[in-house]
Scaffold this motif. Structure first.
Motif: not given
Length: 453
Positions: A121-122, A130-133, A153-154, A410-411
């Motif tokens: 996600l990051v 990614a688009q904000p919700v 999720g943020a 982790a990455p």
């Protein structure tokens, strides 16, 4: 099938006690619940309004396969029914960031992706994918989710994802007939687990089916041992690479895990057999063969139920479950989740996020089994049997008192890539559990490179 690797969260110690009591208390009966319709599904009055999307075509990507993919497709079918959109499921490969990168580079990103790691996600946000919700999805999140799941999720204080799926990954499922034949009871401590394993193996049934071909299962083994033995503070530090993998706490955890992995007779097929066993087979071979299966136990999350359903065994009678035994003072509970993220600024993508954040969507898949939702508005009756119902209740009861799975934080290069990083180092450890120092050195070298420190 990928965790959820289902996707992994560390629940509160109080919730652990509840999970243990609820889970063990549920083991006395039930046939999986497939003969009774569960409430909370698609036939009920919709709890969320969705826009009409007649003619709009959407693509949804996830690493799910087999029954997990099939069950999610039923959720997408309901979304189609309600909106008029057409939705195609796109099977993705691990690491999903690489898969999505190739799609985006080719100008064909899916509308929505379900990401099995926080690191993914990051990366999606950092890469500006990614688009904000939107406000409708945010409203469902505010209504149905605890603050902790919203925070996961943020990124940078902006909400990008909806945690659609969670998993309790501190469960050991066992073949009731094999345990009965050997006179073994579910263990509560690591020492008791080793004693039970010895008794089972002496009876002619290898103790544990280990899915060594899938490195993610080995990270789960390590994390449960490490969390219980080293404690939550060390766990947090190692997850952030604030302490090195050469730390003595890692040495202790690997040494402990080696007590199980180092006994060839404990493992179905021995070390070489374990290393060639993929997750689905690790489950099915534990629940076929009557009282002489390939192994008596298999470790993994609540989603194991999906694979048990591919055998003749019945959850609650033939297939039972107990919490991961305590290595230290407190037993661990590790879980995780899959987060849905919009990759296109479209009305359809936002509508799907809104639907996935609703109780309606989660209830559809809950009825199929092998699925746990962090959505607190889902009626527990939607789950098909007492075992899964009580696992879900324990997850919700934990509220915000949880940590996310270490490798998923982790990455991806370290914690989420087949044949590399933590997955590969622990596969090598399974092959040679005596090489604790070498395993630590490899883990630290790979972690330092991935974290950039």
């Amino acid at each position: 099938m990928r965790r959820h690797g289902t996707s992994r969260t560390t629940l509160s110690w109080a919730a652990l006690a509840a999970a243990g009591a609820l889970t063990l208390g549920a083991c006395g009966g039930g046939d999986g619940g497939k003969d009774q319709p569960a409430p909370g599904g698609a036939e009920q009055t919709p709890s969320v309004a969705l826009p009409q999307l007649n003619g709009e075509k959407l693509e949804v990507a996830a690493v799910w396969t087999g029954p997990e993919q099939e069950n999610f497709t039923k959720v997408l079918k309901e979304f189609e029914k309600r909106t008029g959109a057409s939705v195609t499921f796109v099977p993705a490969q691990d690491p999903i960031v690489t898969f999505l990168g190739s799609k985006i580079a080719g100008g064909a990103p899916p509308d929505v992706a379900l990401l099995p790691q926080v690191g993914a996600l990051v990366s999606a946000v950092q890469n500006k994918w990614a688009q904000p919700v939107g406000p409708e999805a945010q409203a469902q999140l505010d209504k149905n989710y605890s603050a902790g799941w919203k925070t996961l999720g943020a990124v940078g204080g902006t909400q990008y994802g909806v945690y659609y799926k969670a998993a309790n990954k501190s469960l050991i499922w066992y073949n009731a007939k094999a345990f009965e034949a050997a006179g073994v009871k579910p263990p509560a401590t690591w020492k008791e687990l080793l004693t039970a394993a010895d008794t089972l193996s002496a009876s002619g049934t290898p103790a544990v089916s280990v899915a060594g071909a899938d490195g993610w299962t080995l990270t789960d083994w390590f994390e449960n041992v490490y969390l219980s033995q080293a404690g939550p503070e060390k766990y947090d530090q190692l997850a952030k690479h604030e302490i090195k993998w050469t730390d003595d706490s890692v040495k202790q955890a690997l040494t402990t895990l080696g007590e199980l992995f180092g006994r060839k007779d404990f493992l179905a097929g021995g070390p070489s057999g374990a290393l060639s066993t993929e997750f689905p087979k690790s489950v099915t071979q534990t629940f076929t063969g009557g009282d002489r299966p390939a192994a008596a136990m298999v470790f993994e999350g609540d989603f194991v139920a999906v694979n048990i359903a591919q055998t003749e065994a019945k959850v609650g009678t033939d297939a039972l479950v107990f919490p991961f035994p305590a290595v230290g003072a407190k037993a661990p509970v590790v879980s995780g989740g899959d987060v849905a993220v919009a990759l296109k600024p479209s009305k359809g993508a936002q509508a799907l996020l809104t639907f996935l954040a609703s109780a309606d969507a989660a209830a559809i898949q809950a009825r199929e089994g092998g699925f746990i939702s962090p959505n607190k508005a889902v009626d527990p009756a939607a789950y098909p049997n007492d075992i899964q119902r009580n696992i879900a209740k324990a997850l919700i009861a934990a509220g915000d008192d949880f940590r996310f799975d270490m490798s998923d934080q982790a990455p991806a290069a370290f914690g989420g890539t087949p044949g590399a990083g933590e997955w590969k180092a622990l596969q090598d450890f399974l092959a040679n559990p005596s090489d604790v120092a070498g395993t630590q050195a490899k883990l630290e070298a790979d972690a330092a490179k991935a974290y950039g420190n």
